[in-house]
Design a protein around this motif. Structure first.
Motif, PDB file in Angstrom:
ATOM      1  N   UNK A 115      -6.715  44.720  12.717  1.00  0.00           N
ATOM      2  CA  UNK A 115      -5.499  43.915  12.705  1.00  0.00           C
ATOM      3  C   UNK A 115      -5.812  42.454  13.013  1.00  0.00           C
ATOM      4  N   UNK A 116      -6.651  42.221  14.015  1.00  0.00           N
ATOM      5  CA  UNK A 116      -7.023  40.847  14.372  1.00  0.00           C
ATOM      6  C   UNK A 116      -7.651  40.146  13.176  1.00  0.00           C
ATOM      7  N   UNK A 117      -8.529  40.850  12.466  1.00  0.00           N
ATOM      8  CA  UNK A 117      -9.183  40.268  11.289  1.00  0.00           C
ATOM      9  C   UNK A 117      -8.163  39.916  10.220  1.00  0.00           C
ATOM     10  N   UNK A 118      -7.207  40.814   9.985  1.00  0.00           N
ATOM     11  CA  UNK A 118      -6.166  40.563   8.992  1.00  0.00           C
ATOM     12  C   UNK A 118      -5.326  39.353   9.390  1.00  0.00           C
ATOM     13  N   UNK A 119      -4.944  39.276  10.672  1.00  0.00           N
ATOM     14  CA  UNK A 119      -4.125  38.164  11.135  1.00  0.00           C
ATOM     15  C   UNK A 119      -4.884  36.844  11.081  1.00  0.00           C
ATOM     16  N   UNK A 120      -6.162  36.881  11.450  1.00  0.00           N
ATOM     17  CA  UNK A 120      -6.973  35.662  11.397  1.00  0.00           C
ATOM     18  C   UNK A 120      -7.101  35.181   9.952  1.00  0.00           C
ATOM     19  N   UNK A 121      -7.301  36.125   9.029  1.00  0.00           N
ATOM     20  CA  UNK A 121      -7.381  35.775   7.611  1.00  0.00           C
ATOM     21  C   UNK A 121      -6.063  35.178   7.143  1.00  0.00           C
ATOM     22  N   UNK A 122      -4.963  35.794   7.590  1.00  0.00           N
ATOM     23  CA  UNK A 122      -3.639  35.298   7.203  1.00  0.00           C
ATOM     24  C   UNK A 122      -3.415  33.892   7.754  1.00  0.00           C
ATOM     25  N   UNK A 123      -3.820  33.680   9.019  1.00  0.00           N
ATOM     26  CA  UNK A 123      -3.661  32.363   9.629  1.00  0.00           C
ATOM     27  C   UNK A 123      -4.481  31.318   8.882  1.00  0.00           C
TER      28      UNK A 123
END
Length: 331
Positions: A198-206
């Protein structure tokens, strides 16, 4: 029903609106529940794994929200001191829909969408029809994003049809369908790994948001020096000599210039290093597979060797000592 150390699984129970309100307000302090249909019913399964909780919820139409900034904490005392720690929630919509609002944004979640919100600021969720959703409740420290980066992506839908959402959504769907299997140390490790995804997905989204649409209003774009410095720090936490000076030398810039780049992000180099080390220690202490390691050995792995200093800094950051935190999770 307790199944193993650090793990609690509650069986599915059907609630009317009054019972559901009591369950929600007991679990999430400060929550308000309103607007039910006349024939409202709700069913929920709850898994408690260390400091992470999962709720698989089937409910009728209603609205939940928290209007008071800073008041939502875990529904139980942290470390026996009665102090809460900042918490985040992931909501995965599986059936029906939801309108999530936070930080002056709203997004509609349809089946296969997930979004993040934080208990530190006001939010609301409106369920206009019967729905099913998975809510994962976990410490803010699991999200390795700065506060401004996190605030830029709350109440933002991540679709299971786009980008890394294609990985994250099926993963959390599988968790929702297999709550009974999430027991003991292996279940806790799986949840932590899932939250890392999830952190990776959110960081990518950010990153996509930042570079695709430019900085949000009031946000200063990150410089290349800042991004390189953060990358270097994150990969060298174990180095006891990590300091503003060593980072500046690695990047071939002056210490004064390095401090200026961090000041643009309302940070200092030293505070960023400290925060990242404490976050890594916090994460390792919660890992059941590392339960055989001492607090001192874990701290040393992240470049901190003074036990007294670590205990004081950890308590200041998280409201309890490292030993109390670990004991609470694995009792």
């Amino acid at each position: 029903m307790t199944t193993s150390v650090g793990t609690t699984v509650e069986t599915t129970t059907t609630h009317d609106f009054a019972q559901w309100t009591e369950v929600i307000t007991r679990t999430f302090r400060g929550i308000r529940v309103s607007g039910p249909s006349a024939d409202f019913t709700a069913e929920a399964r709850h898994v408690h794994l260390g400091d992470v909780e999962l709720f698989d919820m089937h409910t009728g139409p209603h609205t939940v929200g928290h209007p008071d900034v800073g008041a939502v904490v875990a529904g139980r005392p942290a470390g026996g001191e009665g102090r809460g720690v900042p918490m985040c929630k992931l909501s995965l919509q599986m059936e029906g829909s939801c309108l999530l609002s936070q930080d002056s944004r709203s997004c509609e979640l349809r089946p296969g969408d997930l979004a993040l919100y934080t208990g530190e600021r006001a939010y609301s969720l409106e369920f206009p029809q019967r729905q099913r959703s998975l809510v994962v409740f976990f410490p803010r420290s699991y999200i390795h994003l700065r506060d401004d980066e996190l605030a830029a992506i709350t109440a933002t839908a991540v679709s299971g049809d786009v980008g890394l959402g294609k990985v994250a959504v099926p993963l959390f769907r599988q968790l929702a369908g297999n709550l009974d299997e999430l027991r003991g140390t292996h279940g806790q490790s799986l949840i932590r790994s899932s939250l890392d995804v999830l952190v990776t997905v959110l960081a990518d989204h950010a990153q996509r948001t930042r570079h695709g649409d430019g900085p949000a209003a009031g946000e200063v774009a990150q410089s290349e020096v800042f991004r390189r410095a953060v990358g270097y720090i994150d990969s060298h936490l174990a180095d006891p000599d990590l300091s503003p000076g060593s980072v500046a030398r690695e990047l071939y810039v002056s210490v004064r210039s390095l401090h200026a780049h961090f000041a643009e992000q309302h940070l200092t180099v030293a505070s960023y290093i400290r925060s990242r080390r404490l976050s890594a220690i916090h994460s390792d202490l919660a890992d059941p597979q590392l339960s055989g390691e001492t607090v001192q050995s874990i701290s040393a792995r992240h470049g901190l060797f003074d036990a007294s200093h670590v205990s004081k800094a950890f308590r200041s950051e998280y409201g309890e000592s490292p030993r109390a935190y670990r004991s609470r999770l694995h009792r």
